[in-house]
Motif scaffolding. Structure first.
Motif, mmCIF file in Angstrom:
data_model
loop_
_atom_site.group_PDB
_atom_site.id
_atom_site.type_symbol
_atom_site.label_atom_id
_atom_site.label_comp_id
_atom_site.label_asym_id
_atom_site.label_seq_id
_atom_site.Cartn_x
_atom_site.Cartn_y
_atom_site.Cartn_z
ATOM 1 N N ASP A 150 -0.208 13.207 1.729
ATOM 2 C CA ASP A 150 -1.251 12.782 2.670
ATOM 3 C C ASP A 150 -1.478 11.278 2.621
ATOM 4 N N THR A 151 -1.637 10.786 1.421
ATOM 5 C CA THR A 151 -1.924 9.361 1.250
ATOM 6 C C THR A 151 -0.778 8.505 1.773
ATOM 7 N N THR B 138 -11.145 4.839 7.916
ATOM 8 C CA THR B 138 -12.083 4.783 6.791
ATOM 9 C C THR B 138 -11.491 5.482 5.571
ATOM 10 N N ALA B 139 -10.922 6.661 5.814
ATOM 11 C CA ALA B 139 -10.404 7.470 4.712
ATOM 12 C C ALA B 139 -9.246 6.785 3.999
ATOM 13 N N VAL B 140 -8.384 6.139 4.760
ATOM 14 C CA VAL B 140 -7.173 5.585 4.166
ATOM 15 C C VAL B 140 -7.500 4.516 3.122
ATOM 16 N N LYS B 141 -8.559 3.793 3.324
ATOM 17 C CA LYS B 141 -8.934 2.756 2.344
ATOM 18 C C LYS B 141 -9.215 3.374 0.981
ATOM 19 N N GLU B 142 -10.011 4.431 1.004
ATOM 20 C CA GLU B 142 -10.359 5.109 -0.240
ATOM 21 C C GLU B 142 -9.124 5.723 -0.888
ATOM 22 N N LEU C 206 6.607 1.004 -4.031
ATOM 23 C CA LEU C 206 7.258 0.438 -2.844
ATOM 24 C C LEU C 206 6.469 0.780 -1.581
ATOM 25 N N ILE C 207 5.859 1.942 -1.589
ATOM 26 C CA ILE C 207 5.109 2.372 -0.402
ATOM 27 C C ILE C 207 3.712 1.761 -0.384
ATOM 28 N N VAL C 208 3.064 1.776 -1.533
ATOM 29 C CA VAL C 208 1.678 1.303 -1.567
ATOM 30 C C VAL C 208 1.601 -0.224 -1.623
ATOM 31 N N ASN C 209 2.547 -0.831 -2.317
ATOM 32 C CA ASN C 209 2.555 -2.298 -2.400
ATOM 33 C C ASN C 209 3.850 -2.848 -1.817
ATOM 34 N N PRO C 210 4.045 -2.708 -0.500
ATOM 35 C CA PRO C 210 5.293 -3.202 0.079
ATOM 36 C C PRO C 210 5.364 -4.714 -0.097
ATOM 37 N N GLU C 211 6.562 -5.190 -0.480
ATOM 38 C CA GLU C 211 6.718 -6.631 -0.749
ATOM 39 C C GLU C 211 6.600 -7.408 0.560
ATOM 40 N N LYS C 212 5.641 -8.273 0.591
ATOM 41 C CA LYS C 212 5.354 -9.153 1.731
ATOM 42 C C LYS C 212 5.164 -8.419 3.064
ATOM 43 N N LYS D 219 -1.102 5.854 4.775
ATOM 44 C CA LYS D 219 -0.759 4.458 4.488
ATOM 45 C C LYS D 219 0.289 3.928 5.473
ATOM 46 N N LEU D 220 1.306 4.722 5.736
ATOM 47 C CA LEU D 220 2.344 4.295 6.685
ATOM 48 C C LEU D 220 1.761 4.080 8.068
#
Lengths: 108, 108
Positions: free
Chosen positions: B11-12, B84-88, A102-108, B16-17
């Motif tokens: 951390d991730t 940059t870091a967040v992508k990885e 849910l956090i990494v792939n939030p829907e839309k 991401k947020l």
DNA sequence: ACTATATACCTAAGATTATTATGTATATTA
DNA sequence: TAATATACATAATAATCTTAGGTATATAGT
């Protein structure tokens, strides 16, 4: 392990594998995790063996030694207590996976 | 956090947020994580604030203070280095999620 | 007026767990 | 004979979370 993300998941993974395979020895568990995860997870011996010992101490695993090709294998299998625990742990892991998604792939 | 599985993911998740929302303050991050995860993840202050300070020290986050309703908020946003870091990190997390799924939900 | 809850930050002691390095030993392959 | 694979193990260190505590303001309920 290779990734910091792995921290905390090792016990559950070990218990889950043992539930599926019946009995396994340490070296085999490491290989199997690498295989099933398609090369993503590399469990190091320094984390695996202490984790197995801890689960054994907690009464989740029963052990037996076997001698194959002049080398000793220490086989682990789930104890009744471990069988109960693994259900809860897998439930938690599925919920964890859902939450992370849910956090990494939030829907839309 | 509520679950040991969470160890290593904090951390991730924070990075991401911040990538999605632009800027956020600590308290808001905790609420948002709980909300997005549909109640699954409860970040405690004792883990969140040290994590934010660490990411700031590492140069991943820039900060600014703002006063709202007589209370101080410390806003965080991604620095160029953090971007940059967040992508990885997200790439790693997706791989981690895939790996865990393969173990917990083996096909057939 | 008092209390609880929410907002908003922070730190510190302790526990847990992974990392890295090291050690022992046998079997197999180059 | 040297390297790799198999198979176990431990120890020092580092990283990170848990639990508990601290400060302060605003708001809602009794």
């Amino acid at each position: 392990m290779n990734s910091k993300l792995f921290r905390g998941s090792l016990d559950t993974i070990v218990l889950k594998l043992l539930r599926d395979k019946g009995k396994m020895y340490g070296y085999q568990i490491a290989k199997e995790v690498k295989h099933i995860s398609e090369g993503r997870f590399h469990i190091t011996e320094g984390s695996l063996y202490p984790a197995l010992h801890k689960l054994e101490r907690k009464g989740y695993l029963d052990t037996e030694f076997e001698r194959v090709d002049n080398r000793t294998r220490k086989y682990y299998r789930l104890s009744p207590k471990g069988k109960t625990a693994v259900k809860e742990e897998i439930k938690e892991m599925k919920s964890f996976l859902t939450g992370l998604s849910l956090i990494v792939n939030p829907e839309k």
